[in-house]
Design an enzyme around this catalytic site. Structure first.
Site, PDB file in Angstrom:
ATOM      1  N   LYS A 137     -10.252  82.380  19.868  1.00 26.58           N
ATOM      2  CA  LYS A 137     -11.259  82.148  20.907  1.00 26.58           C
ATOM      3  C   LYS A 137     -11.934  83.455  21.387  1.00 26.58           C
ATOM      4  CE  LYS A 137      -9.849  77.496  21.699  1.00 26.58           C
ATOM      5  NZ  LYS A 137      -8.522  76.962  21.494  1.00 26.58           N
ATOM      6  N   TYR A 196      -0.853  72.389  21.962  1.00 28.82           N
ATOM      7  CA  TYR A 196      -1.642  72.332  20.737  1.00 28.82           C
ATOM      8  C   TYR A 196      -1.656  73.724  20.121  1.00 28.82           C
ATOM      9  CZ  TYR A 196      -5.697  71.764  17.629  1.00 28.82           C
ATOM     10  OH  TYR A 196      -6.539  71.720  16.549  1.00 28.82           O
ATOM     11  N   ASP A 229       1.581  81.418  21.867  1.00 22.88           N
ATOM     12  CA  ASP A 229       0.261  81.072  21.356  1.00 22.88           C
ATOM     13  C   ASP A 229      -0.735  81.337  22.485  1.00 22.88           C
ATOM     14  OD1 ASP A 229      -2.051  80.053  20.402  1.00 22.88           O
ATOM     15  OD2 ASP A 229      -1.251  78.078  19.856  1.00 22.88           O
TER      16      ASP A 229
HETATM   17  C1  LIG Z   1      -7.876  76.380  20.172  1.00 24.55           C
HETATM   18  C2  LIG Z   1      -6.418  76.593  19.989  1.00 24.55           C
HETATM   19  C3  LIG Z   1      -5.827  76.757  18.726  1.00 24.55           C
HETATM   20  C4  LIG Z   1      -6.612  76.561  17.460  1.00 24.55           C
HETATM   21  O1  LIG Z   1      -7.615  77.500  17.291  1.00 24.55           O
HETATM   22  P1  LIG Z   1      -8.844  77.127  16.313  1.00 24.55           P
HETATM   23  O2  LIG Z   1      -9.661  78.378  16.305  1.00 24.55           O
HETATM   24  O3  LIG Z   1      -9.511  75.945  16.920  1.00 24.55           O
HETATM   25  O4  LIG Z   1      -8.262  76.824  14.982  1.00 24.55           O
HETATM   26  C5  LIG Z   1      -4.501  77.093  18.659  1.00 24.55           C
HETATM   27  N1  LIG Z   1      -3.764  77.234  19.767  1.00 24.55           N
HETATM   28  C6  LIG Z   1      -4.270  77.079  20.993  1.00 24.55           C
HETATM   29  C7  LIG Z   1      -3.422  77.292  22.190  1.00 24.55           C
HETATM   30  C8  LIG Z   1      -5.613  76.739  21.144  1.00 24.55           C
HETATM   31  O5  LIG Z   1      -6.103  76.534  22.367  1.00 24.55           O
END
Ligand SMILES: *Cc1c(COP(=O)(O)O)cnc(C)c1O
Length: 435
Positions: free
Chosen positions: A270, A147, A242
Protein backbone atom coordinates in the site's frame (compact mmCIF):
# COMPACT_ATOMS: atom_id res chain seq x y z
CA UNK A 1 -29.28 17.28 -1.85
CA UNK A 2 -29.52 16.94 -5.63
CA UNK A 3 -29.78 13.42 -7.04
CA UNK A 4 -26.53 12.38 -8.71
CA UNK A 5 -26.64 10.78 -12.12
CA UNK A 6 -24.42 7.81 -12.77
CA UNK A 7 -25.31 6.70 -16.29
CA UNK A 8 -21.69 6.58 -17.51
CA UNK A 9 -20.62 4.41 -14.58
CA UNK A 10 -23.61 2.15 -15.17
CA UNK A 11 -22.80 1.72 -18.87
CA UNK A 12 -19.18 0.94 -18.10
CA UNK A 13 -20.20 -1.54 -15.44
CA UNK A 14 -22.53 -3.30 -17.87
CA UNK A 15 -19.69 -3.58 -20.41
CA UNK A 16 -17.23 -4.64 -17.73
CA UNK A 17 -19.47 -7.45 -16.52
CA UNK A 18 -19.30 -9.04 -19.99
CA UNK A 19 -15.51 -8.86 -20.00
CA UNK A 20 -14.16 -9.04 -16.45
CA UNK A 21 -15.40 -11.44 -13.73
CA UNK A 22 -18.03 -9.47 -11.83
CA UNK A 23 -16.99 -6.38 -13.77
CA UNK A 24 -14.07 -5.51 -11.47
CA UNK A 25 -10.43 -6.42 -10.97
CA UNK A 26 -10.76 -6.78 -7.19
CA UNK A 27 -14.00 -8.06 -5.62
CA UNK A 28 -14.85 -5.43 -3.00
CA UNK A 29 -14.96 -2.74 -5.71
CA UNK A 30 -18.21 -4.23 -7.04
CA UNK A 31 -20.29 -2.85 -4.09
CA UNK A 32 -21.88 -6.27 -3.57
CA UNK A 33 -21.71 -5.92 0.21
CA UNK A 34 -23.56 -2.59 0.25
CA UNK A 35 -25.87 -2.86 -2.75
CA UNK A 36 -25.92 -0.56 -5.75
CA UNK A 37 -23.53 -0.25 -8.66
CA UNK A 38 -19.86 0.68 -8.48
CA UNK A 39 -18.77 4.16 -9.43
CA UNK A 40 -16.09 4.29 -12.14
CA UNK A 41 -13.42 6.85 -11.35
CA UNK A 42 -11.89 9.14 -13.93
CA UNK A 43 -9.63 11.43 -11.97
CA UNK A 44 -8.65 12.51 -8.49
CA UNK A 45 -6.77 15.37 -6.89
CA UNK A 46 -6.06 15.95 -3.22
CA UNK A 47 -9.09 14.90 -1.19
CA UNK A 48 -11.42 14.62 -4.19
CA UNK A 49 -12.43 11.85 -6.53
CA UNK A 50 -14.24 12.51 -9.81
CA UNK A 51 -16.26 9.79 -11.49
CA UNK A 52 -17.12 9.18 -15.15
CA UNK A 53 -20.29 11.28 -14.71
CA UNK A 54 -18.24 14.15 -13.23
CA UNK A 55 -19.62 13.70 -9.73
CA UNK A 56 -17.26 14.84 -7.00
CA UNK A 57 -16.58 12.82 -3.83
CA UNK A 58 -14.53 13.41 -0.71
CA UNK A 59 -12.32 10.31 -0.53
CA UNK A 60 -12.11 8.48 2.79
CA UNK A 61 -10.41 5.35 1.41
CA UNK A 62 -7.49 6.81 -0.45
CA UNK A 63 -6.89 3.73 -2.56
CA UNK A 64 -7.06 1.65 0.63
CA UNK A 65 -4.26 3.66 2.18
CA UNK A 66 -1.53 4.59 -0.30
CA UNK A 67 -2.80 8.13 -0.97
CA UNK A 68 -1.89 9.25 2.55
CA UNK A 69 -0.88 12.67 1.20
CA UNK A 70 -3.95 12.95 -1.02
CA UNK A 71 -4.31 12.13 -4.71
CA UNK A 72 -1.91 12.99 -7.51
CA UNK A 73 0.53 14.61 -5.15
CA UNK A 74 2.95 16.89 -7.10
CA UNK A 75 6.07 15.58 -5.44
CA UNK A 76 5.41 12.01 -6.55
CA UNK A 77 4.43 13.19 -10.03
CA UNK A 78 7.77 14.98 -10.37
CA UNK A 79 9.70 11.93 -9.20
CA UNK A 80 7.96 9.71 -11.73
CA UNK A 81 8.46 12.21 -14.57
CA UNK A 82 12.17 12.32 -13.82
CA UNK A 83 12.50 8.55 -14.19
CA UNK A 84 10.40 8.00 -17.29
CA UNK A 85 12.90 9.09 -19.99
CA UNK A 86 15.43 6.59 -18.60
CA UNK A 87 13.17 3.59 -19.32
CA UNK A 88 10.59 1.90 -17.13
CA UNK A 89 12.27 -1.39 -16.36
CA UNK A 90 15.72 -2.98 -16.67
CA UNK A 91 15.53 -6.41 -15.06
CA UNK A 92 18.84 -5.47 -13.46
CA UNK A 93 19.65 -3.87 -10.10
CA UNK A 94 19.41 -0.09 -9.71
CA UNK A 95 20.54 2.59 -7.26
CA UNK A 96 17.00 3.38 -6.09
CA UNK A 97 16.53 -0.17 -4.80
CA UNK A 98 19.53 0.29 -2.50
CA UNK A 99 18.20 3.66 -1.33
CA UNK A 100 14.75 2.14 -0.82
CA UNK A 101 16.16 -0.70 1.28
CA UNK A 102 18.18 1.75 3.38
CA UNK A 103 15.15 3.93 3.97
CA UNK A 104 12.80 1.06 4.90
CA UNK A 105 15.38 -0.35 7.31
CA UNK A 106 15.87 3.06 8.91
CA UNK A 107 12.11 3.60 9.31
CA UNK A 108 10.77 0.18 10.36
CA UNK A 109 12.43 -0.73 13.67
CA UNK A 110 12.59 -4.53 13.33
CA UNK A 111 13.70 -4.77 9.68
CA UNK A 112 17.39 -5.52 9.10
CA UNK A 113 17.15 -6.78 5.52
CA UNK A 114 14.37 -6.37 3.00
CA UNK A 115 13.24 -7.71 -0.39
CA UNK A 116 11.00 -5.72 -2.75
CA UNK A 117 8.01 -7.38 -4.46
CA UNK A 118 4.99 -6.10 -6.41
CA UNK A 119 2.04 -6.41 -4.03
CA UNK A 120 1.06 -7.08 -0.45
CA UNK A 121 -0.08 -10.57 -1.42
CA UNK A 122 3.35 -11.37 -2.81
CA UNK A 123 4.94 -10.08 0.38
CA UNK A 124 2.88 -12.27 2.70
CA UNK A 125 3.14 -15.39 0.50
CA UNK A 126 6.90 -14.96 0.38
CA UNK A 127 7.22 -14.23 4.09
CA UNK A 128 5.58 -17.48 5.13
CA UNK A 129 7.64 -19.46 2.63
CA UNK A 130 10.77 -17.95 4.17
CA UNK A 131 9.51 -18.66 7.71
CA UNK A 132 8.84 -22.27 6.72
CA UNK A 133 12.20 -22.64 4.99
CA UNK A 134 14.01 -21.05 7.91
CA UNK A 135 12.34 -23.15 10.63
CA UNK A 136 11.88 -26.36 8.65
CA UNK A 137 8.26 -26.43 9.91
CA UNK A 138 5.01 -26.54 7.91
CA UNK A 139 2.15 -25.03 9.89
CA UNK A 140 1.20 -21.39 10.33
CA UNK A 141 -1.22 -19.67 12.70
CA UNK A 142 -3.41 -16.84 11.47
CA UNK A 143 -6.34 -14.99 13.04
CA UNK A 144 -9.96 -15.12 12.00
CA UNK A 145 -10.94 -11.98 10.10
CA UNK A 146 -7.34 -10.99 9.34
CA UNK A 147 -6.65 -10.64 5.62
CA UNK A 148 -3.19 -11.31 4.28
CA UNK A 149 -3.82 -11.13 0.55
CA UNK A 150 -5.19 -13.92 -1.61
CA UNK A 151 -2.47 -16.55 -1.20
CA UNK A 152 -3.86 -20.08 -0.71
CA UNK A 153 -2.56 -20.43 2.85
CA UNK A 154 -4.48 -17.38 4.01
CA UNK A 155 -7.90 -18.11 2.55
CA UNK A 156 -8.89 -20.22 5.49
CA UNK A 157 -11.61 -19.60 8.05
CA UNK A 158 -11.99 -21.22 11.42
CA UNK A 159 -15.66 -21.94 11.97
CA UNK A 160 -16.92 -21.46 15.48
CA UNK A 161 -14.48 -23.52 17.57
CA UNK A 162 -11.81 -21.67 19.53
CA UNK A 163 -9.11 -23.56 17.71
CA UNK A 164 -10.06 -25.35 14.53
CA UNK A 165 -8.00 -26.91 11.81
CA UNK A 166 -8.46 -24.94 8.65
CA UNK A 167 -11.21 -25.44 6.15
CA UNK A 168 -10.73 -23.64 2.82
CA UNK A 169 -12.66 -20.37 2.43
CA UNK A 170 -12.47 -20.49 -1.34
CA UNK A 171 -12.85 -23.27 -3.89
CA UNK A 172 -9.45 -23.96 -5.41
CA UNK A 173 -7.61 -24.00 -2.10
CA UNK A 174 -6.66 -27.62 -1.46
CA UNK A 175 -7.37 -29.45 1.77
CA UNK A 176 -3.65 -30.14 1.98
CA UNK A 177 -2.84 -26.43 2.09
CA UNK A 178 -5.72 -25.67 4.46
CA UNK A 179 -4.50 -28.29 6.91
CA UNK A 180 -1.34 -26.32 7.48
CA UNK A 181 -3.18 -23.14 8.48
CA UNK A 182 -4.52 -22.95 12.02
CA UNK A 183 -7.03 -20.15 12.56
CA UNK A 184 -7.69 -18.54 15.92
CA UNK A 185 -9.98 -15.72 17.09
CA UNK A 186 -8.21 -12.35 17.29
CA UNK A 187 -7.23 -11.14 20.75
CA UNK A 188 -7.41 -14.67 22.19
CA UNK A 189 -3.98 -15.42 23.60
CA UNK A 190 -5.18 -18.50 25.45
CA UNK A 191 -6.27 -20.10 22.17
CA UNK A 192 -2.85 -19.37 20.67
CA UNK A 193 -1.17 -21.10 23.60
CA UNK A 194 -3.40 -24.13 23.19
CA UNK A 195 -2.76 -24.32 19.44
CA UNK A 196 0.99 -24.11 19.93
CA UNK A 197 0.89 -26.79 22.62
CA UNK A 198 -1.23 -29.03 20.41
CA UNK A 199 1.33 -28.90 17.58
CA UNK A 200 4.71 -28.96 19.33
CA UNK A 201 7.62 -27.99 17.09
CA UNK A 202 5.34 -27.73 14.05
CA UNK A 203 4.46 -24.04 13.86
CA UNK A 204 6.69 -22.07 11.50
CA UNK A 205 5.02 -18.70 11.88
CA UNK A 206 2.29 -16.67 13.48
CA UNK A 207 1.08 -14.01 11.05
CA UNK A 208 -1.10 -11.15 12.25
CA UNK A 209 -2.33 -7.68 11.40
CA UNK A 210 -1.02 -5.89 14.54
CA UNK A 211 -3.98 -3.56 14.17
CA UNK A 212 -6.66 -5.17 12.00
CA UNK A 213 -8.10 -3.23 9.09
CA UNK A 214 -9.76 -6.13 7.32
CA UNK A 215 -12.74 -6.90 9.57
CA UNK A 216 -13.36 -3.23 10.06
CA UNK A 217 -10.85 -1.74 12.43
CA UNK A 218 -10.03 -3.95 15.41
CA UNK A 219 -7.51 -2.99 18.07
CA UNK A 220 -5.21 -5.48 19.81
CA UNK A 221 -6.11 -5.68 23.53
CA UNK A 222 -3.40 -4.73 26.01
CA UNK A 223 -0.83 -7.50 26.26
CA UNK A 224 -1.97 -9.43 23.20
CA UNK A 225 0.90 -8.52 20.87
CA UNK A 226 3.36 -8.79 23.75
CA UNK A 227 1.97 -12.25 24.57
CA UNK A 228 2.44 -13.38 20.97
CA UNK A 229 6.01 -12.08 21.05
CA UNK A 230 6.69 -14.09 24.17
CA UNK A 231 5.24 -17.33 22.79
CA UNK A 232 7.13 -16.97 19.51
CA UNK A 233 10.44 -16.29 21.24
CA UNK A 234 9.98 -19.28 23.54
CA UNK A 235 8.93 -21.69 20.78
CA UNK A 236 11.22 -20.38 18.00
CA UNK A 237 8.20 -19.41 15.93
CA UNK A 238 8.65 -16.61 13.40
CA UNK A 239 6.34 -13.72 14.36
CA UNK A 240 5.20 -11.92 11.22
CA UNK A 241 3.46 -8.55 11.45
CA UNK A 242 1.47 -7.94 8.30
CA UNK A 243 1.82 -4.17 8.15
CA UNK A 244 0.60 -3.80 4.57
CA UNK A 245 -2.05 -1.37 5.88
CA UNK A 246 -0.48 -0.10 9.08
CA UNK A 247 3.09 0.37 7.80
CA UNK A 248 4.07 4.04 7.41
CA UNK A 249 0.51 4.94 8.49
CA UNK A 250 0.10 4.39 12.23
CA UNK A 251 3.60 5.78 12.68
CA UNK A 252 6.70 6.08 10.49
CA UNK A 253 7.66 2.64 11.71
CA UNK A 254 4.10 1.28 11.61
CA UNK A 255 2.21 -0.52 14.36
CA UNK A 256 5.39 -2.10 15.71
CA UNK A 257 6.72 1.35 16.54
CA UNK A 258 3.40 2.52 17.93
CA UNK A 259 2.88 -0.52 20.16
CA UNK A 260 6.55 -1.16 20.90
CA UNK A 261 6.43 -4.85 19.99
CA UNK A 262 9.00 -6.17 17.53
CA UNK A 263 8.15 -8.97 15.09
CA UNK A 264 10.75 -11.19 13.41
CA UNK A 265 9.41 -10.38 9.96
CA UNK A 266 7.26 -7.59 8.53
CA UNK A 267 5.25 -7.40 5.33
CA UNK A 268 4.61 -4.06 3.67
CA UNK A 269 2.51 -2.76 0.77
CA UNK A 270 0.00 0.00 0.00
CA UNK A 271 1.77 3.27 1.09
CA UNK A 272 5.20 1.87 0.21
CA UNK A 273 4.63 2.34 -3.53
CA UNK A 274 3.08 5.80 -3.35
CA UNK A 275 0.16 4.38 -5.37
CA UNK A 276 2.22 2.10 -7.65
CA UNK A 277 2.18 -1.69 -7.28
CA UNK A 278 4.84 -2.35 -4.64
CA UNK A 279 5.21 -4.64 -1.66
CA UNK A 280 8.12 -5.69 0.52
CA UNK A 281 8.99 -8.21 3.17
CA UNK A 282 11.84 -7.94 5.59
CA UNK A 283 13.05 -8.81 9.03
CA UNK A 284 15.89 -10.29 11.01
CA UNK A 285 19.12 -10.70 9.02
CA UNK A 286 19.48 -14.38 9.84
CA UNK A 287 15.97 -15.09 8.57
CA UNK A 288 16.22 -12.91 5.44
CA UNK A 289 19.55 -14.52 4.55
CA UNK A 290 17.57 -17.68 3.88
CA UNK A 291 16.19 -15.95 0.75
CA UNK A 292 17.76 -16.74 -2.67
CA UNK A 293 20.38 -16.02 -3.84
CA UNK A 294 21.81 -15.57 -0.32
CA UNK A 295 20.06 -18.74 0.82
CA UNK A 296 17.95 -21.66 -0.41
CA UNK A 297 14.38 -20.24 -0.21
CA UNK A 298 13.38 -19.24 -3.73
CA UNK A 299 11.54 -15.99 -4.45
CA UNK A 300 11.91 -13.78 -7.52
CA UNK A 301 10.19 -11.10 -9.62
CA UNK A 302 10.69 -9.78 -13.16
CA UNK A 303 9.38 -6.32 -12.25
CA UNK A 304 10.45 -6.30 -8.57
CA UNK A 305 12.13 -3.03 -7.63
CA UNK A 306 10.69 -1.41 -10.75
CA UNK A 307 12.35 2.00 -11.24
CA UNK A 308 9.12 3.99 -11.71
CA UNK A 309 7.52 2.40 -8.65
CA UNK A 310 10.69 2.85 -6.60
CA UNK A 311 10.88 6.54 -7.51
CA UNK A 312 7.29 7.07 -6.41
CA UNK A 313 7.65 5.03 -3.22
CA UNK A 314 10.97 6.58 -2.24
CA UNK A 315 9.57 10.07 -2.62
CA UNK A 316 6.56 9.23 -0.49
CA UNK A 317 8.55 7.48 2.25
CA UNK A 318 11.24 10.19 2.36
CA UNK A 319 8.57 12.79 2.87
CA UNK A 320 6.90 10.81 5.65
CA UNK A 321 10.26 10.13 7.26
CA UNK A 322 11.12 13.82 7.37
CA UNK A 323 7.70 15.18 8.41
CA UNK A 324 6.52 14.06 11.83
CA UNK A 325 3.82 16.71 11.59
CA UNK A 326 2.05 14.53 8.99
CA UNK A 327 1.24 11.99 11.68
CA UNK A 328 0.25 14.66 14.21
CA UNK A 329 -2.07 16.20 11.61
CA UNK A 330 -3.62 12.86 10.65
CA UNK A 331 -4.29 12.00 14.30
CA UNK A 332 -5.92 15.37 14.94
CA UNK A 333 -8.18 15.38 11.95
CA UNK A 334 -9.14 11.73 12.51
CA UNK A 335 -9.94 12.45 16.15
CA UNK A 336 -12.15 15.30 15.01
CA UNK A 337 -14.02 13.03 12.58
CA UNK A 338 -14.50 10.29 15.16
CA UNK A 339 -15.53 12.70 17.89
CA UNK A 340 -18.07 14.35 15.58
CA UNK A 341 -19.51 11.01 14.51
CA UNK A 342 -19.97 9.97 18.13
CA UNK A 343 -21.85 13.20 18.78
CA UNK A 344 -24.08 12.60 15.77
CA UNK A 345 -24.83 9.00 16.70
CA UNK A 346 -25.54 9.90 20.32
CA UNK A 347 -27.83 12.73 19.26
CA UNK A 348 -29.81 10.30 17.11
CA UNK A 349 -29.76 7.56 19.72
CA UNK A 350 -28.34 4.90 17.40
CA UNK A 351 -26.38 1.84 18.51
CA UNK A 352 -22.75 1.99 17.48
CA UNK A 353 -19.17 1.14 18.21
CA UNK A 354 -16.37 3.14 16.65
CA UNK A 355 -12.86 1.70 16.69
CA UNK A 356 -9.93 3.95 15.89
CA UNK A 357 -6.16 3.88 15.85
CA UNK A 358 -4.55 7.02 14.45
CA UNK A 359 -5.83 7.73 10.94
CA UNK A 360 -7.69 4.42 10.58
CA UNK A 361 -11.18 3.98 11.96
CA UNK A 362 -14.49 2.27 11.34
CA UNK A 363 -18.02 2.38 12.59
CA UNK A 364 -20.00 -0.73 13.48
CA UNK A 365 -23.74 -0.56 14.00
CA UNK A 366 -23.79 -2.53 17.23
CA UNK A 367 -23.58 -1.49 20.84
CA UNK A 368 -21.24 -4.34 21.75
CA UNK A 369 -17.50 -3.80 21.74
CA UNK A 370 -15.88 -5.16 18.57
CA UNK A 371 -12.71 -7.06 19.42
CA UNK A 372 -12.68 -9.95 16.95
CA UNK A 373 -14.43 -11.26 13.85
CA UNK A 374 -17.43 -12.70 15.70
CA UNK A 375 -18.19 -9.40 17.40
CA UNK A 376 -17.58 -7.50 14.12
CA UNK A 377 -20.25 -9.68 12.50
CA UNK A 378 -22.79 -8.48 15.10
CA UNK A 379 -22.93 -5.16 13.28
CA UNK A 380 -26.16 -4.41 11.42
CA UNK A 381 -24.96 -4.99 7.84
CA UNK A 382 -28.17 -3.79 6.25
CA UNK A 383 -27.91 -0.51 8.09
CA UNK A 384 -24.28 -0.23 7.02
CA UNK A 385 -25.30 -0.70 3.36
CA UNK A 386 -27.90 2.06 3.68
CA UNK A 387 -25.40 4.32 5.40
CA UNK A 388 -22.83 3.74 2.66
CA UNK A 389 -25.28 4.63 -0.10
CA UNK A 390 -26.61 7.71 1.69
CA UNK A 391 -23.06 8.96 2.12
CA UNK A 392 -22.25 8.24 -1.53
CA UNK A 393 -25.29 10.29 -2.59
CA UNK A 394 -23.94 13.13 -0.45
CA UNK A 395 -20.53 12.95 -2.12
CA UNK A 396 -18.64 10.97 0.50
CA UNK A 397 -16.75 7.93 -0.74
CA UNK A 398 -16.47 5.31 2.02
CA UNK A 399 -15.19 1.74 1.95
CA UNK A 400 -17.98 -0.32 0.36
CA UNK A 401 -18.06 -2.94 3.11
CA UNK A 402 -18.58 -3.09 6.84
CA UNK A 403 -15.45 -5.21 7.07
CA UNK A 404 -13.05 -2.53 5.92
CA UNK A 405 -11.54 0.51 7.56
CA UNK A 406 -11.33 4.13 6.44
CA UNK A 407 -7.97 5.76 5.71
CA UNK A 408 -7.60 9.49 6.20
CA UNK A 409 -5.24 11.60 4.08
CA UNK A 410 -3.60 14.92 4.87
CA UNK A 411 -5.81 16.44 2.17
CA UNK A 412 -8.79 16.29 4.56
CA UNK A 413 -9.01 19.84 5.85
CA UNK A 414 -11.04 21.09 8.80
CA UNK A 415 -13.65 22.34 6.38
CA UNK A 416 -13.90 18.97 4.62
CA UNK A 417 -14.16 17.26 8.00
CA UNK A 418 -17.17 19.48 8.76
CA UNK A 419 -18.71 18.56 5.40
CA UNK A 420 -18.17 14.90 6.16
CA UNK A 421 -19.80 15.24 9.58
CA UNK A 422 -22.78 17.07 8.12
CA UNK A 423 -23.27 14.29 5.55
CA UNK A 424 -22.83 11.75 8.32
CA UNK A 425 -25.58 13.35 10.40
CA UNK A 426 -27.98 13.72 7.47
CA UNK A 427 -27.39 10.14 6.32
CA UNK A 428 -27.97 8.66 9.76
CA UNK A 429 -31.03 10.84 10.28
CA UNK A 430 -32.52 9.79 6.94
CA UNK A 431 -31.99 6.13 7.82
CA UNK A 432 -33.52 6.61 11.25
CA UNK A 433 -36.55 8.39 9.82
CA UNK A 434 -37.11 5.66 7.23
CA UNK A 435 -37.32 2.94 9.87
C1 LIG B 1 -4.19 -5.11 1.26
C2 LIG B 1 -3.60 -6.12 2.18
C3 LIG B 1 -2.87 -7.22 1.72
C4 LIG B 1 -2.77 -7.55 0.26
O1 LIG B 1 -2.08 -6.59 -0.47
P1 LIG B 1 -2.35 -6.51 -2.06
O2 LIG B 1 -1.40 -5.45 -2.51
O3 LIG B 1 -3.79 -6.18 -2.22
O4 LIG B 1 -2.01 -7.84 -2.62
C5 LIG B 1 -2.24 -8.02 2.64
N1 LIG B 1 -2.34 -7.78 3.95
C6 LIG B 1 -3.04 -6.75 4.44
C7 LIG B 1 -3.08 -6.50 5.90
C8 LIG B 1 -3.70 -5.89 3.57
O5 LIG B 1 -4.44 -4.90 4.07
Amino acid sequence: MSERTNSSSLKLFQRAQELIPGGVNSPVRAFKAVGGNPVFMKSAKGAFLYDEDDNEYIDLINSWGPMILGHACEMVQEAVKEVLPHSFSYGAPTRREVEMAELIISMVPSIEKVRMVNSGTEATMSAIRVARGFTGRDKIIKFEGCYHGHGDSFLISAGSGAVTLGVPDSPGVTKGVAQDTITIPYNNLEAVKQAVEAAPGQIAAIIIEPVVGNMGLVVPVAGFLEGLREICTKENIVLIFDEVMTGFRLAKGGAQERFGVMPDMTTLGKIIGGGFPVGAYGGRKDIMDAVAPAGPVYQAGTLSGNPVAMAAGLTMLRYLNEHDEVYAYLENISDKLVHGMRENLDKLGLNYTINQVGSMFSIFFTRQPVTDFDSAKKSDLKLFGQYFNHMLQRGIYLAPSQFETLFISTAITDELADKYLKANFESLQAIKNSR
